[in-house]
Design an enzyme around this catalytic site. Structure first.
Site, PDB file in Angstrom:
ATOM      1  NE  ARG A 235      -2.248   4.900  11.700  1.00  0.00           N
ATOM      2  CZ  ARG A 235      -3.313   5.031  10.918  1.00  0.00           C
ATOM      3  NH1 ARG A 235      -4.515   4.714  11.378  1.00  0.00           N
ATOM      4  NH2 ARG A 235      -3.196   5.466   9.687  1.00  0.00           N
TER       5      ARG A 235
ATOM      6  CE  LYS B  32      -3.573   3.509   5.107  1.00  0.00           C
ATOM      7  NZ  LYS B  32      -3.946   4.863   4.635  1.00  0.00           N
TER       8      LYS B  32
ATOM      9  CG  HIS C 265      -1.709   1.192   1.433  1.00  0.00           C
ATOM     10  ND1 HIS C 265      -3.085   1.145   1.468  1.00  0.00           N
ATOM     11  CD2 HIS C 265      -1.381   2.496   1.580  1.00  0.00           C
ATOM     12  CE1 HIS C 265      -3.551   2.377   1.638  1.00  0.00           C
ATOM     13  NE2 HIS C 265      -2.538   3.210   1.713  1.00  0.00           N
TER      14      HIS C 265
ATOM     15  NE  ARG D 262     -10.052  10.300   5.415  1.00  0.00           N
ATOM     16  CZ  ARG D 262      -9.052   9.528   5.798  1.00  0.00           C
ATOM     17  NH1 ARG D 262      -8.044  10.046   6.456  1.00  0.00           N
ATOM     18  NH2 ARG D 262      -9.032   8.249   5.510  1.00  0.00           N
TER      19      ARG D 262
END
Lengths: 450, 193
Positions: free
Chosen positions: A339, A237, A208, A293
């Site tokens: 994250r 992700k 990706h 966005r």
């Protein structure tokens, strides 16, 4: 520039936008649900309006209440952040109708990019490659079978209005296509009120890779290079990096140029991301979708380019031009983002809301630079109503190996207790051979048992 | 985004022996009750101008007492969801509470309603005294307010029709100065003079 901006979001992204706005001399108004009222991160705002109850449908998704909040606090613009209403063309239109500038592309652009097939048609016309498949929406089962045979199995049926995997079916034979077609159509109709389907060759694995775009009202678009987001779990992700270890400098330059050209071709205004899938065998990059966005992973791009993407969004929304030319954008070093979610990776990624008894992440363990984007601190509550993201740790170093080392030291030194986090998963990935070699794909999480 | 309802109950919490009535949504709070007003369930206690239109705010079930807070200074006062609009002392209910057992009663007094949709102005001009105020006695033909419709102002006269008395005494304004009304919305609460 706007005098006042309303941030139609919460948590980490709301804080990120508030800081950029304040740096630009803009007064910032926040919205909160009653569950978030009084949370320490709301102190980042000059003014806060409570717009409803804890559940997103009662507050952060209430378009008219949010627009009313912007009106009565004298705001000229609304930044939607990501998630919630960020890709809702009706919300963007409602803002414009009420004299508020929506920080994002035109509602018509959002609408077109929000539907899978129209976005593919637009991007094919703009010069991007698509995954081989049907030329448009399928009329019936026979056409589906014919297309499947011509592109070769396995194939995937997808709903035009799709999302969350609904209306999607992977098929390996003619018989499976015949069986899946009616149920996929029924599921898409039930979920989206739109039963239109199309078909593509199903690609397993692959990477990706997405390109950050900035376009302005003057018809110009530039790219800020790519991010590789192939470390995923269930399409979520987990780790992103820039540049992608899978691209050569020539491939990088070409991909960026094509993406910027495509953005110009559709008249894109604002920050956006064009997502590509790199085929596992050929490395051929085909267009997947465009996100209209700001992205969660935008900081890795900021670290390698030195450009504040939120600041650029505000400048463009206020009618300004992109503040630099393509030649003025250079890529330096390597950046990685992890994250940190309040989830327990050893227990099926179960969300773990609670109180943060301890929360500290070291910024000085080098060799690279460390940036932590977060809205929480020690003692903060992680409420059960919202996304589990509590922080993003972003590192920047001279090369990929040093970036990995910096991330390992930083996460190893982090002290977070009261909730479980995804840090153990990140440490496992960072030390795996697959990840360190750069040779990984979306199929599995490197270094983590499936 | 449908919001057909014309009234919303205020949200209720309790604090230090007082009842706190809070905004049920985001909007401009207008036409508030004054300090000392006695409230009972079902009574209109101001209005909230939302993006979708104005809703009347009503006293929720179980709330009786006297308002112990001052109304906001601004005619249109910006309120967030859950913002405290009134504090009510339940001990202040007194006789009024006893006689207003029926929830409808408070809202079913004598009211003068708008004959057309527009913006209501209490005064003939900025800085001038209002046409009438609580305590004023109105007779046939007396000016009540101005109504502004598409930039045209006209005087609304008092008429003793539709159940209104020949002489009516003003109890309170139901809509604020400068508030938008729809045809049929109550403007003024009255009693027999």
């Amino acid at each position: 520039m706007f005098r006042s901006l309303l941030v139609a979001n919460r948590g980490e992204v709301a804080v990120r936008i508030a800081r950029a706005a304040r740096d630009a001399g803009v007064r910032v108004v926040g919205i909160v649900s009653s569950a978030d009222q009084g949370a320490s991160w709301t102190e980042e705002f000059d003014e806060v309006v409570c717009v409803g109850g804890p559940a997103p449908a009662e507050s952060y998704l209430r378009m008219s209440a949010i627009v009313q909040a912007a009106r009565q606090t004298g705001c000229a613009a609304v930044h939607p952040g990501w998630g919630f209403l960020a890709e809702n063309a009706r919300f963007a239109a409602l803002c414009e109708q009420n004299g508020l500038t929506f920080v994002g592309p035109a509602p018509s652009t959002m609408e077109r990019m929000g539907l899978k097939w129209p976005s593919k048609v637009a991007m094919r016309a703009a010069g991007l490659d698509l995954t081989p498949g049907s030329d448009g929406l399928l009329t019936d089962i026979e056409e589906a079978v014919r297309v499947a045979e011509s592109v070769g199995y396995p194939v995937i049926l997808k709903a035009d209005a799709g999302g969350g995997g609904r209306g999607m079916r992977i098929c390996r034979t003619d018989a499976e296509v015949r069986e899946a077609f009616p149920s996929a159509r029924a599921e898409a109709t039930a979920a989206f009120g739109n039963g239109a389907l199309f078909l593509e060759k199903f690609v397993t694995g692959g990477r990706h890779i997405e390109v950050q775009i900035l376009g302005d009202r003057f018809g110009r678009a530039v790219h800020l290079f790519e991010r590789d987001c192939s470390v995923q779990r269930n399409h979520q992700k987990l780790i992103e990096e820039s540049p992608s270890p899978a691209l050569s400098p020539e491939e990088r330059a070409e991909l960026g140029a094509r993406a910027a050209q495509a953005a110009e071709a559709i008249g894109y205004v604002g920050a956006g991301t064009i997502e590509f899938l790199a085929a596992p065998d050929s490395g051929r990059l085909s267009f997947m979708e465009m996100n209209t966005r700001l992205q969660v992973e935008h900081p890795v791009t900021e670290m390698v380019t030195g450009i504040d993407i939120v600041r650029e969004q505000l400048r463009i929304a206020a009618g300004g031009a992109v503040g630099f030319t393509q030649d003025g954008v250079s890529l330096e070093g390597h950046s990685i983002e992890c994250r940190i979610n309040a989830e327990d990776p050893s227990d099926g990624f179960r969300p773990t809301p609670g109180t943060l008894d301890e929360f500290s992440i070291p910024l000085d363990l080098g060799p690279g630079r460390v940036r932590v984007d977060t809205h929480v601190s020690q003692g903060a509550e992680v409420p059960p109503y919202y996304d589990s993201l509590i922080a993003k740790v972003i590192v920047h170093a001279a090369d990929r190996a040093q970036a990995i080392e910096t991330m390992q030291r930083t996460l190893g030194g982090a002290r977070i207790s009261g909730v479980s986090t995804t840090i153990p998963l990140h440490l496992a990935v960072l030390s795996s051979d697959e990840f360190t070699s750069g040779n990984y794909d979306t199929r599995s999480i490197p270094g983590w048992p499936a | 985004m449908s919001s057909a309802s014309h009234s919303l109950d205020l949200r209720m919490t309790h604090e230090d022996g007082l009842i706190v009535l809070r905004a049920p949504d985001v909007g401009y709070f207008t036409a508030p009750l004054g300090r000392g007003a006695v409230v009972a369930p079902g009574m209109t206690a101001g209005a909230l101008q939302r993006l979708e239109g104005t809703v009347q705010l009503t006293i929720p079930p179980g709330v009786r007492g006297a308002v112990v807070t001052d109304p906001p200074e601004r005619v249109l006062s910006a309120a967030g969801f859950g913002e405290a609009l009134y504090r009510i002392d339940p001990a202040g209910a007194g006789e009024a509470a006893a006689e207003s057992d029926a929830p409808e009663e408070a809202g079913a007094g004598l009211v003068l309603v708008a004959e057309q949709s527009g913006r209501v102005w209490h005064r003939p001009g900025p800085g001038e005294d209002p046409f009438c105020a609580p305590g004023s006695v109105l007779e046939d033909g007396a000016a009540v307010c101005l109504v502004e419709v598409m930039k045209t102002f006209s005087t609304v006269p008092y008429r003793p029709v539709k159940g209104l008395p020949t002489r009516g005494r003003v109890v309170r304004w139901i809509v604020g100065d400068g508030a938008d009304v729809q045809k049929g919305d109550p403007i003024l609460e009255l009693e027999q003079a």
